[in-house]
Motif scaffolding. Structure first.
Motif, PDB file in Angstrom:
ATOM      1  N   ALA A  48      10.358  13.974 -24.549  1.00  0.00           N
ATOM      2  CA  ALA A  48       9.426  14.852 -23.862  1.00  0.00           C
ATOM      3  C   ALA A  48      10.118  16.072 -23.263  1.00  0.00           C
ATOM      4  CB  ALA A  48       8.715  14.087 -22.758  1.00  0.00           C
ATOM      5  N   ILE A  49       9.461  17.226 -23.396  1.00  0.00           N
ATOM      6  CA  ILE A  49       9.850  18.426 -22.660  1.00  0.00           C
ATOM      7  C   ILE A  49       9.051  18.486 -21.369  1.00  0.00           C
ATOM      8  CG2 ILE A  49       9.840  20.953 -22.650  1.00  0.00           C
ATOM      9  CD1 ILE A  49      10.100  20.857 -25.696  1.00  0.00           C
ATOM     10  N   TYR A  50       7.742  18.194 -21.463  1.00  0.00           N
ATOM     11  CA  TYR A  50       6.893  18.301 -20.286  1.00  0.00           C
ATOM     12  C   TYR A  50       5.563  17.591 -20.536  1.00  0.00           C
ATOM     13  CZ  TYR A  50       5.032  20.435 -16.009  1.00  0.00           C
ATOM     14  OH  TYR A  50       4.528  20.634 -14.742  1.00  0.00           O
ATOM     15  N   PHE A  51       4.938  17.177 -19.436  1.00  0.00           N
ATOM     16  CA  PHE A  51       3.582  16.637 -19.452  1.00  0.00           C
ATOM     17  C   PHE A  51       2.751  17.456 -18.466  1.00  0.00           C
ATOM     18  CE2 PHE A  51       6.410  13.082 -20.377  1.00  0.00           C
ATOM     19  CZ  PHE A  51       5.797  12.462 -21.462  1.00  0.00           C
ATOM     20  N   SER A  52       1.484  17.678 -18.788  1.00  0.00           N
ATOM     21  CA  SER A  52       0.666  18.499 -17.902  1.00  0.00           C
ATOM     22  C   SER A  52      -0.807  18.110 -17.972  1.00  0.00           C
ATOM     23  CB  SER A  52       0.798  19.980 -18.256  1.00  0.00           C
ATOM     24  OG  SER A  52       0.037  20.790 -17.363  1.00  0.00           O
ATOM     25  N   LYS A  53      -1.495  18.353 -16.856  1.00  0.00           N
ATOM     26  CA  LYS A  53      -2.943  18.201 -16.846  1.00  0.00           C
ATOM     27  C   LYS A  53      -3.642  19.464 -17.340  1.00  0.00           C
ATOM     28  CE  LYS A  53      -3.104  14.614 -13.352  1.00  0.00           C
ATOM     29  NZ  LYS A  53      -3.373  14.273 -11.924  1.00  0.00           N
ATOM     30  N   GLU A  54      -2.857  20.501 -17.593  1.00  0.00           N
ATOM     31  CA  GLU A  54      -3.369  21.659 -18.316  1.00  0.00           C
ATOM     32  C   GLU A  54      -3.326  21.339 -19.810  1.00  0.00           C
ATOM     33  OE1 GLU A  54      -4.750  24.211 -17.101  1.00  0.00           O
ATOM     34  OE2 GLU A  54      -4.123  24.213 -15.001  1.00  0.00           O
ATOM     35  N   VAL A  55      -4.062  22.117 -20.591  1.00  0.00           N
ATOM     36  CA  VAL A  55      -4.036  21.927 -22.043  1.00  0.00           C
ATOM     37  C   VAL A  55      -2.866  22.734 -22.592  1.00  0.00           C
ATOM     38  CG1 VAL A  55      -5.323  22.105 -24.182  1.00  0.00           C
ATOM     39  CG2 VAL A  55      -6.536  21.661 -22.046  1.00  0.00           C
ATOM     40  N   SER A 103       0.826  -1.206   0.000  1.00  0.00           N
ATOM     41  CA  SER A 103       0.000   0.000   0.000  1.00  0.00           C
ATOM     42  C   SER A 103       0.862   1.258   0.000  1.00  0.00           C
ATOM     43  CB  SER A 103      -0.912   0.009   1.225  1.00  0.00           C
ATOM     44  OG  SER A 103      -0.154  -0.042   2.420  1.00  0.00           O
ATOM     45  N   GLU A 104       2.173   1.094   0.087  1.00  0.00           N
ATOM     46  CA  GLU A 104       3.084   2.239   0.119  1.00  0.00           C
ATOM     47  C   GLU A 104       3.402   2.781  -1.271  1.00  0.00           C
ATOM     48  OE1 GLU A 104       6.512   1.035   2.291  1.00  0.00           O
ATOM     49  OE2 GLU A 104       5.417   0.705   4.164  1.00  0.00           O
ATOM     50  N   ALA A 105       3.074   2.020  -2.313  1.00  0.00           N
ATOM     51  CA  ALA A 105       3.328   2.493  -3.681  1.00  0.00           C
ATOM     52  C   ALA A 105       2.491   3.737  -3.941  1.00  0.00           C
ATOM     53  CB  ALA A 105       2.991   1.400  -4.690  1.00  0.00           C
ATOM     54  N   ARG A 106       3.162   4.836  -4.339  1.00  0.00           N
ATOM     55  CA  ARG A 106       2.462   6.105  -4.515  1.00  0.00           C
ATOM     56  C   ARG A 106       1.862   6.268  -5.900  1.00  0.00           C
ATOM     57  NH1 ARG A 106       7.487   9.481  -2.188  1.00  0.00           N
ATOM     58  NH2 ARG A 106       8.482   7.819  -3.392  1.00  0.00           N
ATOM     59  N   ASN A 107       2.296   5.447  -6.844  1.00  0.00           N
ATOM     60  CA  ASN A 107       1.754   5.528  -8.194  1.00  0.00           C
ATOM     61  C   ASN A 107       1.980   4.215  -8.917  1.00  0.00           C
ATOM     62  OD1 ASN A 107       4.443   5.548  -9.355  1.00  0.00           O
ATOM     63  ND2 ASN A 107       4.587   7.710  -8.794  1.00  0.00           N
ATOM     64  N   GLY A 108       1.500   4.150 -10.149  1.00  0.00           N
ATOM     65  CA  GLY A 108       1.603   2.907 -10.901  1.00  0.00           C
ATOM     66  C   GLY A 108       3.021   2.498 -11.226  1.00  0.00           C
ATOM     67  N   PRO A 131       9.095  18.244  -7.144  1.00  0.00           N
ATOM     68  CA  PRO A 131       8.019  19.245  -7.046  1.00  0.00           C
ATOM     69  C   PRO A 131       7.073  19.247  -8.240  1.00  0.00           C
ATOM     70  CG  PRO A 131      10.162  20.284  -7.441  1.00  0.00           C
ATOM     71  CD  PRO A 131      10.425  18.853  -7.102  1.00  0.00           C
ATOM     72  N   LEU A 132       7.576  18.974  -9.449  1.00  0.00           N
ATOM     73  CA  LEU A 132       6.684  18.965 -10.619  1.00  0.00           C
ATOM     74  C   LEU A 132       5.741  17.764 -10.570  1.00  0.00           C
ATOM     75  CD1 LEU A 132       9.195  19.993 -13.444  1.00  0.00           C
ATOM     76  CD2 LEU A 132       7.555  21.442 -12.232  1.00  0.00           C
ATOM     77  N   GLU A 133       6.281  16.607 -10.205  1.00  0.00           N
ATOM     78  CA  GLU A 133       5.437  15.421 -10.069  1.00  0.00           C
ATOM     79  C   GLU A 133       4.347  15.655  -9.023  1.00  0.00           C
ATOM     80  OE1 GLU A 133       5.684  10.720  -8.658  1.00  0.00           O
ATOM     81  OE2 GLU A 133       7.509  11.936  -8.704  1.00  0.00           O
ATOM     82  N   GLN A 134       4.723  16.268  -7.908  1.00  0.00           N
ATOM     83  CA  GLN A 134       3.746  16.533  -6.850  1.00  0.00           C
ATOM     84  C   GLN A 134       2.692  17.533  -7.311  1.00  0.00           C
ATOM     85  OE1 GLN A 134       6.327  17.764  -3.646  1.00  0.00           O
ATOM     86  NE2 GLN A 134       6.484  15.692  -2.822  1.00  0.00           N
ATOM     87  N   ALA A 135       3.118  18.565  -8.029  1.00  0.00           N
ATOM     88  CA  ALA A 135       2.182  19.603  -8.462  1.00  0.00           C
ATOM     89  C   ALA A 135       1.183  19.072  -9.488  1.00  0.00           C
ATOM     90  CB  ALA A 135       2.945  20.792  -9.041  1.00  0.00           C
ATOM     91  N   LEU A 155       1.607  13.648 -11.882  1.00  0.00           N
ATOM     92  CA  LEU A 155       1.971  12.840 -13.049  1.00  0.00           C
ATOM     93  C   LEU A 155       3.285  12.122 -12.769  1.00  0.00           C
ATOM     94  CD1 LEU A 155       1.045  15.324 -15.925  1.00  0.00           C
ATOM     95  CD2 LEU A 155      -0.266  13.338 -15.128  1.00  0.00           C
ATOM     96  N   GLU A 156       3.211  10.800 -12.676  1.00  0.00           N
ATOM     97  CA  GLU A 156       4.366  10.008 -12.257  1.00  0.00           C
ATOM     98  C   GLU A 156       5.545  10.084 -13.217  1.00  0.00           C
ATOM     99  OE1 GLU A 156       3.002   5.581 -13.004  1.00  0.00           O
ATOM    100  OE2 GLU A 156       1.294   6.950 -12.895  1.00  0.00           O
ATOM    101  N   GLN A 157       5.272  10.238 -14.531  1.00  0.00           N
ATOM    102  CA  GLN A 157       6.347  10.231 -15.513  1.00  0.00           C
ATOM    103  C   GLN A 157       7.268  11.442 -15.379  1.00  0.00           C
ATOM    104  OE1 GLN A 157       3.126  10.713 -16.117  1.00  0.00           O
ATOM    105  NE2 GLN A 157       2.721  11.898 -17.969  1.00  0.00           N
ATOM    106  N   LEU A 158       6.808  12.493 -14.724  1.00  0.00           N
ATOM    107  CA  LEU A 158       7.653  13.680 -14.557  1.00  0.00           C
ATOM    108  C   LEU A 158       8.871  13.396 -13.683  1.00  0.00           C
ATOM    109  CD1 LEU A 158       4.953  16.479 -14.142  1.00  0.00           C
ATOM    110  CD2 LEU A 158       6.450  16.081 -16.112  1.00  0.00           C
ATOM    111  N   ARG A 159       8.819  12.345 -12.879  1.00  0.00           N
ATOM    112  CA  ARG A 159       9.987  12.012 -12.051  1.00  0.00           C
ATOM    113  C   ARG A 159      11.194  11.658 -12.917  1.00  0.00           C
ATOM    114  NH1 ARG A 159       9.410   7.788  -7.105  1.00  0.00           N
ATOM    115  NH2 ARG A 159       7.337   8.824  -7.112  1.00  0.00           N
ATOM    116  N   PHE A 160      10.948  11.025 -14.069  1.00  0.00           N
ATOM    117  CA  PHE A 160      12.058  10.746 -14.991  1.00  0.00           C
ATOM    118  C   PHE A 160      12.667  12.053 -15.501  1.00  0.00           C
ATOM    119  CE2 PHE A 160       9.916   6.593 -15.362  1.00  0.00           C
ATOM    120  CZ  PHE A 160      11.002   5.738 -15.244  1.00  0.00           C
TER     121      PHE A 160
END
Length: 263
Positions: free
Chosen positions: A166-173, A76-81, A210-214, A217-222
């Motif tokens: 990738a440069i960036y991924f976002s939940k914004e458009v 249950s400690e896994a924070r993402n997929g 900080p970007l992943e947290q904001a 999106l898990e892929q931002l950690r890479f």
């Protein structure tokens, strides 16, 4: 190269608790859970050696085993997929060369999306991590913009360099859409990833940035740790791709199931 598909699934979703067990009605009127539809999507991919559901919840485990899925229990400690995939690969008796993470909320993922992703990894031995991207159709882009205007988080967009990394991924458009009549090209990020096992081990050792947290999106950690993420363009072939992120998405997905004749 051996390739396996992992479907991470957790019950305690912040936006939609119990989401993996939500039932979706298909073209014939049959109801199937979200996790079952995601598993069936994974099983339709050619060239995959095994498919596993990864979960820490006994309700999801029992439901998955009931329709025939192999299940690997993770903590249950896994924070993402991706963290859950890192746990899952460590529990396999034989390490595969490619691990695919097919998100459990993406039952409309066409088999060719995953096949194209695996083909990219096989053709590019230096690639450590890759993910599909899809040019947005007019209806999908309209859904993106509507969700953000109404305060909902819908799909994810990707911004890339000329070489496809990738440069960036976002939940914004992104980029900014000033008008739906003459929009810029917006790439829809597909909730699917392929990794080398070594990339998963590295990922599990990094803290959240900080970007992943904001963005959530898990892929931002890479990206935050200086690793390239290869974006693999895929063709929609007329199929509308949409993930189940909010209750409003149930109707959207069911309409596609009916339109495509998916039972």
């Amino acid at each position: 190269m051996t390739a396996v598909v992992f479907i991470p699934a957790r019950y305690a979703s912040t936006r939609y608790p119990g989401k993996p067990l939500v039932e979706l009605t298909g073209a014939t009127g049959e109801k199937k859970s979200l996790i079952r539809r995601s598993w069936e999507a994974a099983k339709a991919v050619e060239g995959i050696d095994a498919v596993y559901v990864l979960t820490d919840d006994d309700r999801i485990r029992a439901a998955s085993e009931a329709f025939g899925a192999e299940v690997i229990m993770t903590s249950s400690e896994a924070r993402n997929g991706t963290e859950r995939c890192a746990e899952g690969v460590a529990k396999l008796p034989d390490e595969p060369e490619i691990v695919v993470n097919l998100q459990g909320d993406a039952p409309l993922t066409p088999a060719w999306f995953v096949a194209d992703l695996v083909a990219h990894m096989r053709a590019n031995p230096g690639a450590q991590m890759a993910t599909p991207v899809l040019p947005t159709e007019a209806d999908t882009l309209a859904n993106f913009v509507t969700d953000r205007k109404e305060g909902r988080v819908g799909g994810t967009t990707a911004v890339m360099r000329a070489d496809g990394t990738a440069i960036y991924f976002s939940k914004e458009v992104l980029p900014y859409v000033g008008s739906l009549e003459t929009p810029p090209k917006v790439w829809h990020h597909v909730g699917c990833y392929a990794y080398r096992p070594g990339a998963l081990r590295a990922y599990a050792g990094w803290p959240e940035g900080p970007l992943e947290q904001a963005e959530g999106l898990e892929q931002l950690r890479f990206l935050e740790n200086g690793w390239d993420v290869a974006c693999v363009p895929v063709e929609g072939r007329g199929r509308v791709f949409w993930e189940l992120n909010n209750p409003v998405d149930v109707e959207r997905i069911e309409s596609v199931l009916k339109k495509e004749g998916i039972a």
